[in-house]
Design a protein around this motif. Structure first.
Motif, PDB file in Angstrom:
ATOM      1  N   ARG A   1      37.672  37.002 -12.719  1.00 31.40           N
ATOM      2  CA  ARG A   1      36.540  36.429 -12.956  1.00 31.40           C
ATOM      3  C   ARG A   1      36.058  36.790 -14.369  1.00 31.40           C
ATOM      4  O   ARG A   1      36.228  37.829 -14.820  1.00 31.40           O
ATOM      5  N   LYS A   2      35.589  35.932 -15.027  1.00 35.72           N
ATOM      6  CA  LYS A   2      35.098  36.085 -16.534  1.00 35.72           C
ATOM      7  C   LYS A   2      33.599  35.869 -16.774  1.00 35.72           C
ATOM      8  O   LYS A   2      33.390  34.824 -16.391  1.00 35.72           O
ATOM      9  N   LEU A   3      33.063  36.594 -17.630  1.00 36.66           N
ATOM     10  CA  LEU A   3      31.675  36.371 -17.767  1.00 36.66           C
ATOM     11  C   LEU A   3      31.406  36.626 -19.430  1.00 36.66           C
ATOM     12  O   LEU A   3      31.349  37.813 -19.838  1.00 36.66           O
ATOM     13  N   PRO A   4      31.361  35.554 -20.449  1.00 30.93           N
ATOM     14  CA  PRO A   4      31.090  35.659 -21.638  1.00 30.93           C
ATOM     15  C   PRO A   4      29.712  36.591 -21.884  1.00 30.93           C
ATOM     16  O   PRO A   4      28.694  36.199 -21.332  1.00 30.93           O
ATOM     17  N   GLU A   5      29.390  37.381 -22.954  1.00 30.95           N
ATOM     18  CA  GLU A   5      28.338  38.198 -23.221  1.00 30.95           C
ATOM     19  C   GLU A   5      26.999  37.193 -23.465  1.00 30.95           C
ATOM     20  O   GLU A   5      26.034  37.481 -23.158  1.00 30.95           O
ATOM     21  N   ARG A   6      27.419  36.013 -23.845  1.00 34.07           N
ATOM     22  CA  ARG A   6      26.390  35.096 -24.330  1.00 34.07           C
ATOM     23  C   ARG A   6      26.076  34.057 -23.080  1.00 34.07           C
ATOM     24  O   ARG A   6      25.096  33.150 -23.285  1.00 34.07           O
ATOM     25  N   GLN A   7      26.708  34.039 -21.917  1.00 29.84           N
ATOM     26  CA  GLN A   7      26.388  33.395 -20.967  1.00 29.84           C
ATOM     27  C   GLN A   7      25.639  33.896 -19.651  1.00 29.84           C
ATOM     28  O   GLN A   7      25.778  34.856 -19.456  1.00 29.84           O
ATOM     29  N   GLU A   8      24.606  33.252 -19.498  1.00 27.33           N
ATOM     30  CA  GLU A   8      23.814  33.568 -18.295  1.00 27.33           C
ATOM     31  C   GLU A   8      24.273  33.030 -17.061  1.00 27.33           C
ATOM     32  O   GLU A   8      24.966  32.308 -16.944  1.00 27.33           O
ATOM     33  N   GLY A   9      24.101  33.753 -16.064  1.00 23.13           N
ATOM     34  CA  GLY A   9      24.285  33.486 -14.451  1.00 23.13           C
ATOM     35  C   GLY A   9      25.524  33.529 -14.232  1.00 23.13           C
ATOM     36  O   GLY A   9      26.138  34.842 -14.409  1.00 23.13           O
ATOM     37  N   SER A  10      25.950  32.641 -13.406  1.00 18.51           N
ATOM     38  CA  SER A  10      27.320  32.904 -12.590  1.00 18.51           C
ATOM     39  C   SER A  10      28.690  33.159 -13.631  1.00 18.51           C
ATOM     40  O   SER A  10      28.430  32.671 -14.889  1.00 18.51           O
ATOM     41  N   CYS A  11      29.337  33.867 -13.270  1.00 22.30           N
ATOM     42  CA  CYS A  11      30.833  33.926 -13.871  1.00 22.30           C
ATOM     43  C   CYS A  11      31.716  32.758 -13.555  1.00 22.30           C
ATOM     44  O   CYS A  11      31.464  31.906 -12.277  1.00 22.30           O
ATOM     45  N   ASP A  12      32.487  32.430 -14.537  1.00 20.25           N
ATOM     46  CA  ASP A  12      33.693  31.605 -14.334  1.00 20.25           C
ATOM     47  C   ASP A  12      34.818  32.272 -13.417  1.00 20.25           C
ATOM     48  O   ASP A  12      34.929  33.491 -13.834  1.00 20.25           O
ATOM     49  N   GLU A  13      35.539  31.836 -12.498  1.00 17.14           N
ATOM     50  CA  GLU A  13      36.428  32.277 -11.805  1.00 17.14           C
ATOM     51  C   GLU A  13      37.640  31.299 -11.616  1.00 17.14           C
ATOM     52  O   GLU A  13      37.588  30.052 -11.737  1.00 17.14           O
ATOM     53  N   ILE A  14      38.788  31.873 -11.872  1.00 21.69           N
ATOM     54  CA  ILE A  14      40.326  31.128 -12.009  1.00 21.69           C
ATOM     55  C   ILE A  14      41.000  31.714 -10.866  1.00 21.69           C
ATOM     56  O   ILE A  14      41.183  33.138 -10.942  1.00 21.69           O
ATOM     57  N   ALA A  15      41.653  31.208 -10.079  1.00 21.28           N
ATOM     58  CA  ALA A  15      42.440  31.440  -9.094  1.00 21.28           C
ATOM     59  C   ALA A  15      44.205  31.074  -9.518  1.00 21.28           C
ATOM     60  O   ALA A  15      44.051  29.751  -9.695  1.00 21.28           O
ATOM     61  N   LEU A  16      44.855  31.868  -9.494  1.00 19.98           N
ATOM     62  CA  LEU A  16      46.233  31.457  -9.738  1.00 19.98           C
ATOM     63  C   LEU A  16      47.103  31.472  -8.450  1.00 19.98           C
ATOM     64  O   LEU A  16      47.282  32.502  -7.843  1.00 19.98           O
ATOM     65  N   PHE A  17      47.904  30.629  -8.324  1.00 19.45           N
ATOM     66  CA  PHE A  17      48.673  30.538  -7.088  1.00 19.45           C
ATOM     67  C   PHE A  17      49.876  30.193  -7.389  1.00 19.45           C
ATOM     68  O   PHE A  17      50.119  28.896  -8.228  1.00 19.45           O
ATOM     69  N   VAL A  18      51.133  30.806  -7.157  1.00 19.62           N
ATOM     70  CA  VAL A  18      52.412  30.615  -7.642  1.00 19.62           C
ATOM     71  C   VAL A  18      53.286  30.541  -6.425  1.00 19.62           C
ATOM     72  O   VAL A  18      53.288  31.698  -5.672  1.00 19.62           O
ATOM     73  N   CYS A  19      54.122  29.504  -6.357  1.00 22.99           N
ATOM     74  CA  CYS A  19      55.196  29.472  -5.086  1.00 22.99           C
ATOM     75  C   CYS A  19      56.343  29.524  -5.828  1.00 22.99           C
ATOM     76  O   CYS A  19      56.714  28.663  -6.604  1.00 22.99           O
ATOM     77  N   PRO A  20      56.998  30.469  -5.472  1.00 28.01           N
ATOM     78  CA  PRO A  20      58.503  30.702  -5.923  1.00 28.01           C
ATOM     79  C   PRO A  20      59.287  29.412  -5.191  1.00 28.01           C
ATOM     80  O   PRO A  20      59.457  29.208  -4.109  1.00 28.01           O
ATOM     81  N   VAL A  21      60.081  28.548  -5.941  1.00 31.47           N
ATOM     82  CA  VAL A  21      61.093  27.692  -5.867  1.00 31.47           C
ATOM     83  C   VAL A  21      62.418  28.492  -5.421  1.00 31.47           C
ATOM     84  O   VAL A  21      63.066  28.134  -4.262  1.00 31.47           O
ATOM     85  N   ASP A  22      62.797  29.051  -6.610  1.00 29.55           N
ATOM     86  CA  ASP A  22      63.828  29.972  -6.274  1.00 29.55           C
ATOM     87  C   ASP A  22      63.683  31.311  -7.121  1.00 29.55           C
ATOM     88  O   ASP A  22      62.581  31.417  -7.826  1.00 29.55           O
ATOM     89  N   GLU A  23      64.620  31.870  -7.693  1.00 37.97           N
ATOM     90  CA  GLU A  23      64.513  33.103  -8.255  1.00 37.97           C
ATOM     91  C   GLU A  23      63.976  33.000  -9.785  1.00 37.97           C
ATOM     92  O   GLU A  23      63.419  33.626 -10.525  1.00 37.97           O
TER      93      GLU A  23
END
Length: 173
Positions: free
Chosen positions: A108-130
């Protein structure tokens, strides 16, 4: 039985624009990709001019709390020249990271000059092998003016900058 999906509350926020980016296949371990996502110290070197600046590379103290599913890193801050696609000036950005499941992290990130809601980024990683992983990002952002292609291109550019530190990326080019 099947495990429940990791929580991503921003995915249900009607005020945020939701978008998937990926998948990318990267020749490295899933754990290494998550570690890179959580590492604010690399911003000024790997993402210089975008998410960081060498003159602002020091990482200030922040808080870590253990949760039932992982941990939360809060009170994080990074100075960023271009914190998101529409940022016109640099600012200090408040960060909050959460590891909610194996190989799954939320930002979750909120720049100091941005009003209102935060931007959110989800990272999903699926291991295929090692040493091969498949990566997706789920964006929930306040940017309603950009096209899907513009938002994907910005996230793609950021992830492409990580290529030298993560390993060979199969499908970025």
């Amino acid at each position: 039985g099947a495990s429940p999906r990791p929580a991503f509350a921003a995915g249900d926020d009607p005020g945020l624009r939701r978008l998937n980016v990926g998948p990318y296949e990267v020749r490295t371990s899933a754990a290494r990709i998550v570690e890179n996502f959580l590492d604010m110290a690399h911003f000024g070197f790997v993402h210089e001019g975008w998410l960081g600046d060498r003159e602002h590379a020091a990482v200030a103290a922040y808080r870590i709390d253990v949760t039932a599913d992982g941990f939360v890193a809060s009170d994080c801050a990074a100075w960023q020249p271009r914190s998101n696609r529409v940022a016109a000036v640099g600012s200090t950005v408040a960060y909050r990271y959460e590891v909610v499941a194996p190989f799954t992290a939320l930002l979750r990130k909120l720049p100091e000059r941005q009003e209102g809601s935060c931007d959110e980024i989800a990272l999903f990683v699926c291991p295929v092998d090692e040493e091969l992983s498949r990566v997706w990002f789920r964006l929930a952002v306040t940017d309603h003016a950009s096209t899907d292609d513009e938002l994907r291109a910005f996230q793609h550019a950021i992830f492409a900058q990580d290529r030298p530190v993560l390993g060979a990326t199969v499908d970025l080019d």
